[in-house]
Each structure stands twice: as C-alpha cells, then as structure tokens.
Design an enzyme around this catalytic site. Structure first.
Site, mmCIF file in Angstrom:
data_model
loop_
_atom_site.group_PDB
_atom_site.id
_atom_site.type_symbol
_atom_site.label_atom_id
_atom_site.label_comp_id
_atom_site.label_asym_id
_atom_site.label_seq_id
_atom_site.Cartn_x
_atom_site.Cartn_y
_atom_site.Cartn_z
ATOM 1 N N ASP A 1 16.499 15.505 17.042
ATOM 2 C CA ASP A 1 15.273 14.745 16.752
ATOM 3 C C ASP A 1 14.482 14.473 18.026
ATOM 4 O O ASP A 1 15.047 14.399 19.116
ATOM 5 C CB ASP A 1 15.615 13.369 16.165
ATOM 6 C CG ASP A 1 16.396 13.474 14.883
ATOM 7 O OD1 ASP A 1 16.260 14.488 14.198
ATOM 8 O OD2 ASP A 1 17.139 12.513 14.595
ATOM 9 N N TYR A 2 13.220 14.242 17.839
ATOM 10 C CA TYR A 2 12.311 13.870 18.936
ATOM 11 C C TYR A 2 12.901 12.718 19.762
ATOM 12 O O TYR A 2 12.893 12.743 20.987
ATOM 13 C CB TYR A 2 10.985 13.456 18.284
ATOM 14 C CG TYR A 2 9.891 13.048 19.226
ATOM 15 C CD1 TYR A 2 9.275 14.004 20.042
ATOM 16 C CD2 TYR A 2 9.446 11.730 19.282
ATOM 17 C CE1 TYR A 2 8.247 13.640 20.895
ATOM 18 C CE2 TYR A 2 8.416 11.363 20.133
ATOM 19 C CZ TYR A 2 7.824 12.329 20.939
ATOM 20 O OH TYR A 2 6.808 11.961 21.774
#
Ligand code: URA
Length: 240
Positions: free
Chosen positions: A102-103
């Site tokens: 994920d970011y």
C-alpha cells in the site's frame, strides 16, 4: 518477426500450447491492444503483455527495494505521486514491482522485468511467507490474537492461519506492536485482519519476504538481488 505464442513461450511465461490458450482467452496485449488471433507475428519493438505483465525480452534484472511510506507500488501514477521505479538506477530495462505494498506501507518489495519469475512468486499456490510489523491502536487480547492464528473471516473469505506475536505494548499510549506472518497477498490484507479484530493499523512495514530481509538497507535504498538469492527464491516458490 516471431509468432506471438512463440515469444510468450520463449519468455518462459507458459508452454506454447498454454500461450495459445492465453491469446484465445484475451489475456495477451500487443502494443496495448488485446490480440486474440493465433497467427499474428511480432517484432522486437512490439510491446507484448500477458495479464498486464510485460513479456521479458531483455536481460533479466532483479531488485530488492526498501519502499518508504508515500510511494506507489507501480511504474506510473496518474496523480504524479512518487512510484517505486523512481528509485531505480538508470537502466534500460522496464522493471515493475512484484505484487504490491500500500501507499502507506513501508518495507520490502521486489522489482524485476522477468515476468515468469514475478508470476511464480505471486502465484497463490506458492506460499512464500511475508512478515509484517504493525503498530496498532489498542492492546489485542490473547483471544483476538488466537482468532488471527486460526484464520479470520474477511469480506473476501477466510484467511489462512497466520503466525502472530505481540512484540511490545505501550499501556500509556494504548498501542501495541504486532508481528504477523502470512503467505497470502490479498489487497490490504494485514490492515483488514487487524481491523477485523478491532485494532486498526496505525503504521505498517513489511520486514521479510521469504528469507529476504531489509538488513543493511535504509528506507529508500534499492539493491540488486544476487544470482544465488534469485535461485533460492525460485526454489522456495517451486517447492511450496
Ligand atoms: N497488507 C496490507 O494491509 N498492506 C500491505 O501493503 C501489505 C499487506
């Protein structure tokens, strides 16, 4: 010019017969367009992709990256945010991440231009352990940890049993550091698992991928895998 199914098979993606099947099923693109005919021939300048993964026709390269938070696991971002490939040295190969983080997640991610290798590692039946360390809100009870160890129901099905350890707790701040080892790679899986037991993730890092660790690296560092590590990863995936 070479026949499309031959190029796919040569790249080690699939047998010739399987490559033909992939084409017929519409899983192959040439220069961004789905091609379903078997007769087509392509040149070295044509861009061939199987399920979005470029078919390898270059010297293969393999990197281990310590992804910072705030970086997208992709080769480009339409909002112009930083992407993992921005951290690569200046190379001619088109490299892309193996799976995703994920970011907001930091930690270990692999990058390669070897589609067959990437597919092998990502295939759900090749159960490579990934170890995550999460800072969570609240202090999980023994029973809640047990539910993760047994496998917990998420909206896309029950998770496989996880190995879980509470590494430390902060009673004053009401937070805990939890280590989770899983081999699945569903979208936002660790965050959803911890959310499901009522302890949302405040911070998440992937510390280990199979036998690979972040040892010796600082956040934002990229290093090449050694040929031995590549071989070991293949063996690990093939025997699991
Ligand atoms: N699980 C998550 O929730 N996020 C990641 O980035 C990786 C695993």
């Amino acid at each position: 010019m070479e026949r499309l199914q031959k190029v796919i098979a040569h790249a080690g993606f699939a047998s010739r017969r399987k490559a033909e099947q992939l084409i017929i099923e519409g899983q192959v693109k040439v220069n961004g367009k789905v091609v379903k005919e078997l007769g087509i021939k392509v040149s070295s300048s044509d861009r061939v992709e199987v399920n979005g993964i470029p078919v390898e026709r270059e010297e293969p390269v393999y990197y281990l990256f310590y992804k910072p938070r705030g970086v997208i696991s992709s080769v480009k971002d339409d909002k112009d945010r930083k992407v993992v490939t921005d951290f690569l040295p200046d190379i001619k190969q088109r490299v892309y991440p193996v799976g995703r983080l994920d970011y907001d997640t930091s930690g270990l991610i692999l990058l390669t231009n070897d589609g067959e290798f990437a597919n092998l590692l990502m295939h759900p039946k090749n159960e490579i352990d990934k170890s995550y360390v999460a800072k969570v809100k609240g202090i999980p009870s023994r029973e809640k940890i047990r539910s993760l160890e047994r496998g917990i129901m998420l909206d896309d099905g029950k998770t496989s049993p996880a190995k879980v350890k509470v590494l430390s707790i902060d009673k004053k701040k009401q937070t805990a550091i939890v280590e989770l080892i899983i081999h699945e790679g569903r979208n936002r899986q660790v965050r959803r698992m911890l959310e499901a037991i009522g302890h949302p993730v405040l911070k998440l890092k992937r510390e280990q991928y199979g036998f690979l660790t972040l040892k010796g690296l600082s956040v934002g560092d990229m290093r090449e895998l050694t040929p031995h590590e590549v071989k070991q990863l293949r063996t690990l995936a093939e025997k699991s």
